[in-house]
Design a protein around this motif. Structure first.
Motif, short mmCIF file in Angstrom:
data_model
loop_
_atom_site.label_atom_id
_atom_site.label_comp_id
_atom_site.label_asym_id
_atom_site.label_seq_id
_atom_site.Cartn_x
_atom_site.Cartn_y
_atom_site.Cartn_z
N GLN A 35 -13.73 0.12 -13.69
CA GLN A 35 -13.18 -1.03 -14.39
C GLN A 35 -13.72 -1.22 -15.81
N ARG A 82 -6.30 -8.20 -18.70
CA ARG A 82 -7.74 -8.50 -18.83
C ARG A 82 -7.99 -9.56 -19.90
N LYS A 95 -12.88 1.64 -18.27
CA LYS A 95 -11.51 1.79 -18.77
C LYS A 95 -11.20 0.71 -19.79
#
Ligand code: ASP
Length: 577
Positions: A192, A479, A195
């Motif tokens: 996570q 995000r 990336k």
């Protein structure tokens, strides 16, 4: 000379008359005295070979590896169970390449060998066509992913295996450092943070077939190491991401299993899935939807509180056959989901039966029958709870139980949908705190940002799961990409400023140098393979899986290491009390 010039499973009538050289394992042999038949297996399948002169051949037994030269001929009586069943190979020469002891179990799709024995001798188990087929499906999904994402401008980038330990999520596998005694790396639970840093690094589109590690208690569908098809992209909206991902699913289903799926896929908000199906991964291949029965608060039953949710499910056709004992079992099941229990009412002979009817007057009975459209033989199960999630989860589990038991799910059918608009936080039952529904990097919806401080439980997120046949086959989010919001979310999740600075400062600081809006998803490769291979056992789709005790039955890892190895790492093992 080559070992072979044909594959066993490919021979057909059109090959009759050809001189072939084959290799493989002796899957079965029948010596009829003057005639020998043997089934020769390689990775493509089995073909029957025969010799009218068995005495001239070397001694062979099952699982010997042999090379056979011979001529393809048509069989008098074709074997309809084999793709090669119309032909056989007349053996002219047979060479034993490798001998085999008697195997601990028979190598065939149907086996009664214990799974532990099969896993101990996994290299033998892997010779079974069913497992080879599962691994072929898995490989085709990976191939489809690589092809699709490369075509769409994604770069395959590896991220570190040796990571900083992170306080969020599952228990981690730790790796002691030899150079820094007392310091540990952690194996990744997922790539996570890396990336996201790749997006801040301007790569824009990343993918990886990534191994992930979680030291959790195991179940039929969980392994300590598992694989995700992991992706991240910059400058895309949620809808654009979902559409792009649907293209991959379409290709993977087609190429790995020949299944056509219709896109665009449905998108169902989290609360709709919960309200109607009692699950955030609804199996929508059958009905028995949850019904709101708030109207029963008008009954004289005092057990329904003012704040309670009252809901039910109607199971068709089972009222007559549901015994007291069955209902006790259903109650046990409901209690597993923290429900107090379920109240059963049967619609038989045009009347509602069950002790609960004493709380209902005639008008309410008619209202209930009309609202639910009750039919002869319907069983109505009712529950109440002060928690919306609890009642949905409980009734959802009962719904699934009946769907399976009554055979309402047609095998070989695929139902795919996106569940979207997840809440940002899940309240921890009985405690005054929240955990992240997906993970702390998830972006709250813009329109809910002002509720973060006042009503965090109402904040919805840009989060989405791909649900296939009632399984979560992948999940992702847009995000957070600004420093202050990310800090705030960590604080809401109970971390102190010091914790955030220590554990995540290195990561959040990157947001101060120009972070693009970004988002991504991870598909569970094991889960996708399970669905397309039609198995509920994750160990059937992994070449060398761990058993339920997290042991590798083939090598028996983990095992103790030598005192020297521990000393180099500066470790001491405490005596167990
Ligand atoms: N890293 C997430 C997970 O492992 C997936 C994602 O949000 O991309 O569940």
């Amino acid at each position: 000379m080559s070992y072979r010039n044909h594959y066993n499973g490919t021979l057909r009538l059109s090959d009759v008359g050809k001189e072939v050289t084959l290799t493989g394992w002796v899957a079965q042999r029948r010596n009829l005295g003057s005639l020998l038949f043997l089934d020769l297996r390689d990775s493509t399948g089995i073909v029957q070979c025969m010799s009218p002169n068995p005495d001239e051949l070397p001694d062979i037994r099952n699982e010997y590896v042999v090379q056979i030269q011979g001529k393809v001929q048509a069989k008098d009586v074709p074997n309809k169970n084999l793709p090669t069943g119309e032909v056989e190979v007349l053996i002219e020469k047979l060479v034993v390449l490798s001998k085999a002891q008697t195997t601990p179990f028979i190598i065939a799709d149907k086996t009664d060998a214990l799974e532990e024995t099969r896993l101990q001798y996994r290299y033998l188990d892997l010779r079974r066509p069913v497992l080879q087929n599962n691994l072929r499906i898995r490989s085709k999904i990976c191939h489809a992913a690589r092809e699709y994402f490369e075509e769409n401008g994604f770069l395959e980038i590896e991220t570190p295996m040796l990571n900083l330990s992170s306080p969020e999520g599952a228990k981690e596998y730790l790796v002691p450092s030899r150079i820094h005694h007392g310091a540990f790396y952690a194996l990744p639970q997922s790539p996570q943070v890396w990336k996201q840093l790749l997006m801040i690094g301007g790569l824009e589109r990343y993918y990886q077939i990534a191994r992930c590690f979680r030291d959790e208690d195991l179940r039929a569908d969980r392994q300590p190491e598992f694989t995700q098809i992991d992706l991240e992209t910059s400058f895309m909206t949620q809808d654009e991401i979902l559409t792009l991902m649907e293209g991959f699913l379409k290709k993977a289903f087609k190429e790995a299993a020949g299944v056509d799926i219709q896109t665009p896929l449905r998108r169902m908000p989290f609360w709709e899935a919960m309200d109607r199906f009692g699950s955030d991964k609804p199996d929508t291949r059958f009905g028995i939807e949850l019904q709101d029965l708030s109207l029963l608060k008008k009954s004289s039953f005092e057990g329904f509180g003012e704040q309670d949710y009252v809901k039910g499910i109607v199971v068709p056709g089972v009222a007559g056959s549901t015994s007291r004992k069955n209902l006790d079992e259903l109650n046990m099941e409901a209690r597993k989901f923290s429900l107090k229990g379920v109240i059963a009412l049967k619609y038989l002979g045009g009347k509602l039966e069950g002790s609960f009817t004493k709380f209902l007057d005639e008008a309410l009975v008619s209202e209930l029958i009309a609202k639910l459209g009750l039919q002869e033989g319907d069983l109505l199960l009712l529950a109440s709870s002060a928690s919306r999630r609890q009642i949905d989860n409980g009734l959802g589990a009962l719904r699934l139980l009946f769907g399976r038991k009554l055979g309402l799910i047609k095998p070989g059918t695929y139902d795919l949908l996106w569940v979207v608009d997840f809440p940002m936080f899940t309240p921890v039952e009985g405690e005054d705190r929240y955990v992240a529904e997906h993970h702390p990097f998830t972006r709250p919806r813009d329109e809910d940002l002002d509720k973060l401080d006042t009503k965090p439980e109402e904040v919805l997120a840009y989060a989405y799961d791909i649900v296939i046949n009632g399984y979560e086959a992948g999940g992702g989010t847009l995000r957070i990409y600004d420093h202050d919001t990310q800090w705030k979310i960590f604080k809401l999740l109970g971390l102190t400023d010091e914790d955030v600075a220590n554990k995540f400062g290195w990561f959040i600081n990157a947001f101060n140098y120009g972070a693009p809006p970004h988002g991504g998803i991870a598909f569970g490769l094991d889960r996708l393979t399970m669905i397309l291979a039609g198995t509920e056992n994750i160990r059937d789709v992994i070449a060398f899986p761990k058993n339920l005790q997290a042991v590798d039955p083939t090598s028996k890892a983990p095992r103790e290491v030598t005192p020297d190895q521990l000393e180099i790492l500066g470790l001491n093992i405490a005596d167990e009390e």
